[in-house]
Design an enzyme around this catalytic site. Structure first.
Site, mmCIF file in Angstrom:
data_model
loop_
_atom_site.group_PDB
_atom_site.id
_atom_site.type_symbol
_atom_site.label_atom_id
_atom_site.label_comp_id
_atom_site.label_asym_id
_atom_site.label_seq_id
_atom_site.Cartn_x
_atom_site.Cartn_y
_atom_site.Cartn_z
ATOM 1 N N ILE A 192 -2.877 -3.517 4.933
ATOM 2 C CA ILE A 192 -3.303 -3.371 6.169
ATOM 3 C C ILE A 192 -4.306 -2.311 6.219
ATOM 4 C CG2 ILE A 192 -1.901 -1.478 6.296
ATOM 5 C CD1 ILE A 192 -1.072 -1.665 9.258
ATOM 6 N N SER A 193 -5.774 -2.815 6.996
ATOM 7 C CA SER A 193 -6.321 -2.672 6.918
ATOM 8 C C SER A 193 -7.151 -0.960 7.318
ATOM 9 C CB SER A 193 -7.630 -3.307 8.082
ATOM 10 O OG SER A 193 -7.817 -4.572 7.262
ATOM 11 N N ASN A 194 -7.939 -0.244 7.051
ATOM 12 C CA ASN A 194 -7.945 0.811 7.233
ATOM 13 C C ASN A 194 -8.197 0.823 9.244
ATOM 14 O OD1 ASN A 194 -10.183 0.220 6.762
ATOM 15 N ND2 ASN A 194 -11.532 2.554 6.538
#
Ligand code: SAM
Length: 218
Positions: free
Chosen positions: A67-69
């Site tokens: 999950i991207s930051n």
């Protein structure tokens, strides 16, 4: 579902802090900050890791993906300048967090994922959370010609170059946001289709994404 979807004072408080942190890091679009403040990022984590859900960090989601930051999600969202009703193609659904942010911004989202398990899981979880998108399984590096043209296209994995096929699927006036580089680092690139055959390209900050794999990718 393995755990209950509950949003208590701890998560609400952590979400507010995250919004302030993103603001301090330079995210200025009020609508994007509001959307980040609405999406319950801890719902994309196993309950054991809820304490980490509102840190500005990427996190494993299985299948070797992340999950991207939140800063990256906010940064890409800001560059898209989403207007209510925009038709948006998202390449790399992952766990669907970015998809929810786009939906909160009022976009109509077409999202494609190449990993079957992630596609299966996310296309079930998001409607359960009240988020309605159009989910596709396949190689998004070729776009989805069937539903083109799009107002906006967002690529959430690192590409070796801007796939020309994606530019053809943009409306005139449309915006593509894509990280381009090698496996170690990518520059965020914005391409605006200013005319039928005219494109303006802007190269921005450096990020590190998982690779975009496929026909028009790695
Ligand atoms: N957008 C997600 C989020 O909100 O956290 C994160 C996406 S993750 C950084 C990148 C995703 O792109 C992975 O799930 C990966 O499987 C997917 N991907 C890579 N190449 C792809 C391709 N050609 N077509 C569709 N998805 C692809």
């Amino acid at each position: 579902m393995a755990y209950k979807y509950v949003d208590n004072y701890r998560e609400k408080g952590a979400r507010k802090k995250l919004v302030q942190e993103l603001k301090a890091k330079g995210i200025s679009d009020a609508k994007v900050l509001e959307a980040i403040g609405k999406v319950k990022r801890h719902y994309f984590f196993d309950e054991t890791f809820w304490a980490q859900a509102y840190l500005d960090k990427a996190f494993p989601i299985g299948e070797g993906q992340t999950i991207s930051n939140p800063y990256t999600v906010a940064y890409q969202s800001e560059l898209l300048h989403i207007q209510r009703g925009d038709k948006v193609l998202e390449i790399g659904t992952g766990c669907g967090y970015q998809t929810c942010v786009l939906l909160e911004l009022g976009a109509q989202v077409f999202t494609i994922e190449r990993q079957e398990k992630l596609y299966q899981r996310t296309s079930q979880v998001l409607p359960h959370l009240g988020y309605k998108a159009n989910f596709f399984l396949g190689d998004g590096s070729k776009g989805i010609a069937e539903y083109a043209p799009y107002d906006k296209i967002i690529v959430t994995a690192g590409a070796p170059m801007v796939p020309q096929i994606l530019l053809k699927q943009l409306k005139v006036g449309g915006i593509l946001v894509i990280p381009v580089g090698d496996e170690k680092a990518q520059k965020m690139v914005t391409v605006i289709r200013v005319g039928e055959n005219d494109f303006d390209k802007i190269v921005l900050d450096t990020f590190r994404f998982v690779p975009l794999l496929g026909d028009q990718a790695w």
